[in-house]
Design a protein around this motif. Sequence first.
Motif, PDB file in Angstrom:
ATOM      1  N   CYS A 107       7.970  -3.428   0.134  1.00  0.00           N
ATOM      2  CA  CYS A 107       6.987  -2.875  -0.778  1.00  0.00           C
ATOM      3  C   CYS A 107       6.928  -3.795  -1.994  1.00  0.00           C
ATOM      4  O   CYS A 107       7.921  -3.925  -2.719  1.00  0.00           O
ATOM      5  CB  CYS A 107       7.361  -1.468  -1.192  1.00  0.00           C
ATOM      6  SG  CYS A 107       6.301  -0.746  -2.466  1.00  0.00           S
ATOM      7  N   CYS A 149       5.386   3.695   0.342  1.00  0.00           N
ATOM      8  CA  CYS A 149       6.204   3.351  -0.807  1.00  0.00           C
ATOM      9  C   CYS A 149       5.640   4.080  -2.022  1.00  0.00           C
ATOM     10  O   CYS A 149       4.412   4.228  -2.147  1.00  0.00           O
ATOM     11  CB  CYS A 149       6.142   1.834  -1.002  1.00  0.00           C
ATOM     12  SG  CYS A 149       6.928   1.192  -2.460  1.00  0.00           S
ATOM     13  N   TRP A 169      10.713   5.851  -0.533  1.00  0.00           N
ATOM     14  CA  TRP A 169       9.985   5.728   0.728  1.00  0.00           C
ATOM     15  C   TRP A 169       9.791   7.134   1.301  1.00  0.00           C
ATOM     16  O   TRP A 169      10.737   7.933   1.331  1.00  0.00           O
ATOM     17  CB  TRP A 169      10.758   4.877   1.730  1.00  0.00           C
ATOM     18  CG  TRP A 169      10.738   3.408   1.442  1.00  0.00           C
ATOM     19  CD1 TRP A 169      11.698   2.693   0.792  1.00  0.00           C
ATOM     20  CD2 TRP A 169       9.710   2.479   1.805  1.00  0.00           C
ATOM     21  NE1 TRP A 169      11.331   1.362   0.719  1.00  0.00           N
ATOM     22  CE2 TRP A 169      10.119   1.210   1.339  1.00  0.00           C
ATOM     23  CE3 TRP A 169       8.489   2.581   2.478  1.00  0.00           C
ATOM     24  CZ2 TRP A 169       9.348   0.057   1.519  1.00  0.00           C
ATOM     25  CZ3 TRP A 169       7.734   1.445   2.658  1.00  0.00           C
ATOM     26  CH2 TRP A 169       8.156   0.198   2.179  1.00  0.00           C
ATOM     27  N   GLU A 225       2.675  -2.035   0.953  1.00  0.00           N
ATOM     28  CA  GLU A 225       3.719  -2.045   1.971  1.00  0.00           C
ATOM     29  C   GLU A 225       3.409  -3.059   3.063  1.00  0.00           C
ATOM     30  O   GLU A 225       2.240  -3.367   3.326  1.00  0.00           O
ATOM     31  CB  GLU A 225       3.861  -0.658   2.628  1.00  0.00           C
ATOM     32  CG  GLU A 225       4.146   0.475   1.684  1.00  0.00           C
ATOM     33  CD  GLU A 225       2.890   1.203   1.242  1.00  0.00           C
ATOM     34  OE1 GLU A 225       2.967   2.375   0.854  1.00  0.00           O
ATOM     35  OE2 GLU A 225       1.802   0.580   1.293  1.00  0.00           O
TER      36      GLU A 225
END
Length: 126
Positions: A22, A96, A36, A6
């Motif tokens: 990401c 992520c 997320w 990320e």
Amino acid sequence: QVQLVESGGGLVQAGGSLRLSCAASGRTSSSYAMGWFRQAPGKEREFVAAVSRNGGSTVYADSVKGRFTISRDNAKNSVYLQMNSLKPEDTAIYYCAGDRGSTIPPMTSTKAYDYWGQGTQVTVSS
């Protein structure tokens, strides 16, 4: 196996915007639904948003609906989270995650996700 990294976190004033990215490596991100999540100090990790493998289906937590937008670019093996109208309660580490499943809409539980990034800090000042 896929590795997730990320970026894009930082400090922003309330009402401001940030865009998280990401980047996936190891296997193409199109093989995974992507999500997320976020975790504030002293709280459990919570779902924020998710997108299906081809980007055609998205789902959002009620707390961010209308303010955050998740998107993906499979050609770049990347997923994004555009965050607008940020609030102090959005302060958290944002993660992520990748899900090998293919449910529509994508999953919202942390248990469904197989791969996780290290996280990026988002701090919203009042």
